[in-house]
Design a protein around this motif. Sequence first.
Motif, PDB file in Angstrom:
ATOM      1  N   THR A 294       0.862  -1.247  -0.014  1.00 10.19           N
ATOM      2  CA  THR A 294       0.023   0.031   0.126  1.00 10.19           C
ATOM      3  C   THR A 294       0.754   1.276  -0.026  1.00 10.19           C
ATOM      4  N   ILE A 295       2.167   1.046  -0.194  1.00 14.27           N
ATOM      5  CA  ILE A 295       3.183   2.309  -0.048  1.00 14.27           C
ATOM      6  C   ILE A 295       3.744   2.290  -1.581  1.00 14.27           C
ATOM      7  N   ILE A 296       3.747   3.518  -2.101  1.00 12.16           N
ATOM      8  CA  ILE A 296       4.179   3.691  -3.421  1.00 12.16           C
ATOM      9  C   ILE A 296       5.344   3.667  -3.769  1.00 12.16           C
ATOM     10  N   SER A 297       6.190   3.989  -2.597  1.00 12.31           N
ATOM     11  CA  SER A 297       7.636   3.820  -2.496  1.00 12.31           C
ATOM     12  C   SER A 297       8.401   2.227  -2.353  1.00 12.31           C
ATOM     13  N   LYS A 298       7.540   1.642  -2.352  1.00 12.09           N
ATOM     14  CA  LYS A 298       8.027   0.251  -1.844  1.00 12.09           C
ATOM     15  C   LYS A 298       7.859  -0.743  -3.226  1.00 12.09           C
ATOM     16  N   GLY A 299       7.204  -0.093  -4.190  1.00 10.85           N
ATOM     17  CA  GLY A 299       7.106  -0.977  -5.477  1.00 10.85           C
ATOM     18  C   GLY A 299       6.126  -0.452  -6.486  1.00 10.85           C
ATOM     19  N   ARG A 300       5.618  -1.309  -7.505  1.00 10.17           N
ATOM     20  CA  ARG A 300       4.654  -0.720  -8.537  1.00 10.17           C
ATOM     21  C   ARG A 300       3.484  -1.143  -7.854  1.00 10.17           C
ATOM     22  N   TYR A 301       3.090  -0.135  -6.941  1.00  8.17           N
ATOM     23  CA  TYR A 301       1.692  -0.098  -6.317  1.00  8.17           C
ATOM     24  C   TYR A 301       0.847   1.186  -6.394  1.00  8.17           C
ATOM     25  N   CYS A 302       1.243   1.843  -7.394  1.00  9.50           N
ATOM     26  CA  CYS A 302       0.382   3.033  -7.723  1.00  9.50           C
ATOM     27  C   CYS A 302      -0.958   2.559  -8.639  1.00  9.50           C
ATOM     28  N   HIS A 303      -2.195   2.904  -8.022  1.00  8.38           N
ATOM     29  CA  HIS A 303      -3.426   2.540  -8.629  1.00  8.38           C
ATOM     30  C   HIS A 303      -3.333   2.904 -10.248  1.00  8.38           C
ATOM     31  N   PRO A 304      -3.831   2.275 -10.895  1.00 10.73           N
ATOM     32  CA  PRO A 304      -3.713   2.297 -12.557  1.00 10.73           C
ATOM     33  C   PRO A 304      -4.293   3.680 -12.840  1.00 10.73           C
ATOM     34  N   THR A 305      -5.520   4.186 -12.321  1.00  5.46           N
ATOM     35  CA  THR A 305      -6.116   5.298 -12.708  1.00  5.46           C
ATOM     36  C   THR A 305      -6.392   6.425 -11.614  1.00  5.46           C
ATOM     37  N   GLN A 306      -6.176   6.035 -10.482  1.00  5.69           N
ATOM     38  CA  GLN A 306      -6.346   7.150  -9.122  1.00  5.69           C
ATOM     39  C   GLN A 306      -4.766   7.242  -8.800  1.00  5.69           C
ATOM     40  N   ASN A 307      -4.626   8.678  -8.504  1.00  2.00           N
ATOM     41  CA  ASN A 307      -3.518   9.080  -7.840  1.00  2.00           C
ATOM     42  C   ASN A 307      -3.132   8.854  -6.461  1.00  2.00           C
ATOM     43  N   GLY A 309      -1.611   5.018  -3.746  1.00  2.00           N
ATOM     44  CA  GLY A 309      -1.193   3.771  -3.733  1.00  2.00           C
ATOM     45  C   GLY A 309      -2.414   3.042  -3.668  1.00  2.00           C
ATOM     46  N   LEU A 310      -2.248   1.367  -3.687  1.00  2.64           N
ATOM     47  CA  LEU A 310      -3.493   0.487  -3.506  1.00  2.64           C
ATOM     48  C   LEU A 310      -4.344   0.719  -2.053  1.00  2.64           C
ATOM     49  N   SER A 311      -5.430   0.171  -2.063  1.00  2.00           N
ATOM     50  CA  SER A 311      -6.213   0.321  -0.627  1.00  2.00           C
ATOM     51  C   SER A 311      -5.868  -1.021  -0.223  1.00  2.00           C
ATOM     52  N   ILE A 312      -6.195  -1.281   1.045  1.00  2.00           N
ATOM     53  CA  ILE A 312      -6.112  -2.485   1.700  1.00  2.00           C
ATOM     54  C   ILE A 312      -7.127  -3.587   1.150  1.00  2.00           C
ATOM     55  N   ARG A 313      -8.211  -3.056   0.718  1.00  2.00           N
ATOM     56  CA  ARG A 313      -9.175  -4.118   0.022  1.00  2.00           C
ATOM     57  C   ARG A 313      -8.717  -4.398  -1.480  1.00  2.00           C
ATOM     58  N   GLU A 314      -8.176  -3.633  -2.065  1.00  2.00           N
ATOM     59  CA  GLU A 314      -7.413  -3.826  -3.365  1.00  2.00           C
ATOM     60  C   GLU A 314      -6.407  -4.770  -3.284  1.00  2.00           C
ATOM     61  N   ALA A 315      -5.583  -4.372  -2.389  1.00  2.00           N
ATOM     62  CA  ALA A 315      -4.250  -5.313  -2.156  1.00  2.00           C
ATOM     63  C   ALA A 315      -4.810  -6.841  -1.680  1.00  2.00           C
ATOM     64  N   ALA A 316      -5.957  -6.723  -0.948  1.00  2.00           N
ATOM     65  CA  ALA A 316      -6.585  -8.072  -0.647  1.00  2.00           C
ATOM     66  C   ALA A 316      -6.991  -8.855  -1.827  1.00  2.00           C
ATOM     67  N   ARG A 317      -7.828  -8.170  -2.485  1.00  2.00           N
ATOM     68  CA  ARG A 317      -8.210  -8.974  -3.851  1.00  2.00           C
ATOM     69  C   ARG A 317      -7.382  -9.432  -4.444  1.00  2.00           C
ATOM     70  N   LEU A 318      -6.136  -8.506  -5.027  1.00  2.00           N
ATOM     71  CA  LEU A 318      -5.248  -8.938  -5.573  1.00  2.00           C
ATOM     72  C   LEU A 318      -4.198 -10.327  -5.116  1.00  2.00           C
ATOM     73  N   GLN A 319      -4.773 -10.379  -3.877  1.00  2.00           N
ATOM     74  CA  GLN A 319      -4.155 -11.669  -3.187  1.00  2.00           C
ATOM     75  C   GLN A 319      -5.243 -12.847  -3.447  1.00  2.00           C
ATOM     76  N   SER A 320      -6.388 -12.556  -3.855  1.00  2.00           N
ATOM     77  CA  SER A 320      -7.498 -13.381  -3.945  1.00  2.00           C
ATOM     78  C   SER A 320      -8.162 -13.402  -2.758  1.00  2.00           C
ATOM     79  N   PHE A 321      -8.044 -12.807  -1.891  1.00  2.00           N
ATOM     80  CA  PHE A 321      -9.173 -12.834  -0.687  1.00  2.00           C
ATOM     81  C   PHE A 321     -10.426 -12.282  -0.992  1.00  2.00           C
ATOM     82  N   ASP A 322     -11.591 -12.788  -0.813  1.00  2.00           N
ATOM     83  CA  ASP A 322     -12.916 -12.238  -1.318  1.00  2.00           C
ATOM     84  C   ASP A 322     -13.126 -11.231  -0.071  1.00  2.00           C
ATOM     85  N   ASP A 323     -14.339 -10.329  -0.273  1.00  2.00           N
ATOM     86  CA  ASP A 323     -14.548  -8.991   0.260  1.00  2.00           C
ATOM     87  C   ASP A 323     -15.108  -9.314   1.694  1.00  2.00           C
ATOM     88  N   LYS A 324     -15.514 -10.670   1.992  1.00  2.00           N
ATOM     89  CA  LYS A 324     -15.944 -11.135   3.316  1.00  2.00           C
ATOM     90  C   LYS A 324     -14.844 -11.060   4.466  1.00  2.00           C
TER      91      LYS A 324
END
Length: 375
Positions: A294-307, A309-324
């Motif tokens: 969730t830290i832009i200085s730690k890697g390619r973690y900037c959101h594709p269209t919003q200025n 970093g990733l939100s916690i939920r976005e990072a969780a989804r990218l790990q394949s955790f469901d929203d529950k």
Amino acid sequence: MKFKAIDLFCGAGGLSTGLKKSGFRLCLGVDIDEKALKTYKCNLKRTKVLKEDIKKVTGEKITELTGINRRDNFLLAGCPPCQGFSSLGKRDANDEKNELVYEYIRIINELEPSFILMENVPGMSTGVGKEIFKNVVKELEENYHVEYATLNAADFGVPQIRKRLVLHGIRNDVYDNLGLDKEKQKILPKPTHSKEKKKGYRKWVTVRKAIFDLPILGAGESYDDSIIKNHKARSLSETNIERLQEIRLHGGNREMISEELQLECHKKENVSYTDTYGIIDPDKPAPTITSGCTIISKGRYCHPTQNRGLSIREAARLQSFDDKFEFQGNMGEMSLQIGNAVPPKLAQASGKVIINYMGLYEDYLEAQAKGVITP
């Protein structure tokens, strides 16, 4: 019938979640990290939890907590810490945390489960940990038929390029009784997805498909937790927002931005970690999600269209955790839990294979009890 599983080094519960989805009943999660266990208990409410140093955990204690006895038909899973093997770590084969894999073997030897599962970074088998891993396999092979390979999570429906070393084992007597063909019947999961369009496979899941339906956030904003859990992003300075805006105009990489916006450390030659401040490509799986996701200085973690970093939920989804699945803690703690987790869909793929063989072994035991076959 639901087969039983125990998860050592369970963390926040990625492996346990995937195993549960594949049909296992999780009986016990063991870890020393109290903050990760808070998340685990929040999501796997029916699973017992033991907060303890693995060096103090015994087979006898596990039996006491779960009722699972030595040589029962159950799965013992474990993901020993891997900092000394990781490409992002110090790559120190002498890191004392690397020795924890032998604690996993000790507990295997004490309980002799019918099936085992271990997950780790590829560096454990190919990098500085190669000798340790060779010793681990040698010890396991005294009592288990073992197969292992480096698998890419993207090949199993995870929207992320994440290569992991996955090891499956079946106790030798179980393997012999099942009469499996070593050449034809592999005990590792087979990929379901592919980078290219291919018959019998689905295409890799992209970042766009995984997270673009989530509400728009600004840096530092949080969405209503009663609607979507953990959709919150870190704050950014005005300068960093300017950097992201300019990086976005130059193909998503920071090398082309104006000199006044470049960080001093990025102006040096031979700078490592060139992906920092990079924009994620929405039409590919994400890069490997780490504890700094969730830290832009730690890697390619900037959101594709919003200025931001990733939100916690976005990072969780990218790990394949469901929203529950709800993470507990502050931003740093939740990011660490996500980055350290086994992607549930990768764990689920392992679980499906193992549970199939466990069922076959259960059939064998029933036939033996009825006298249909003799041992």
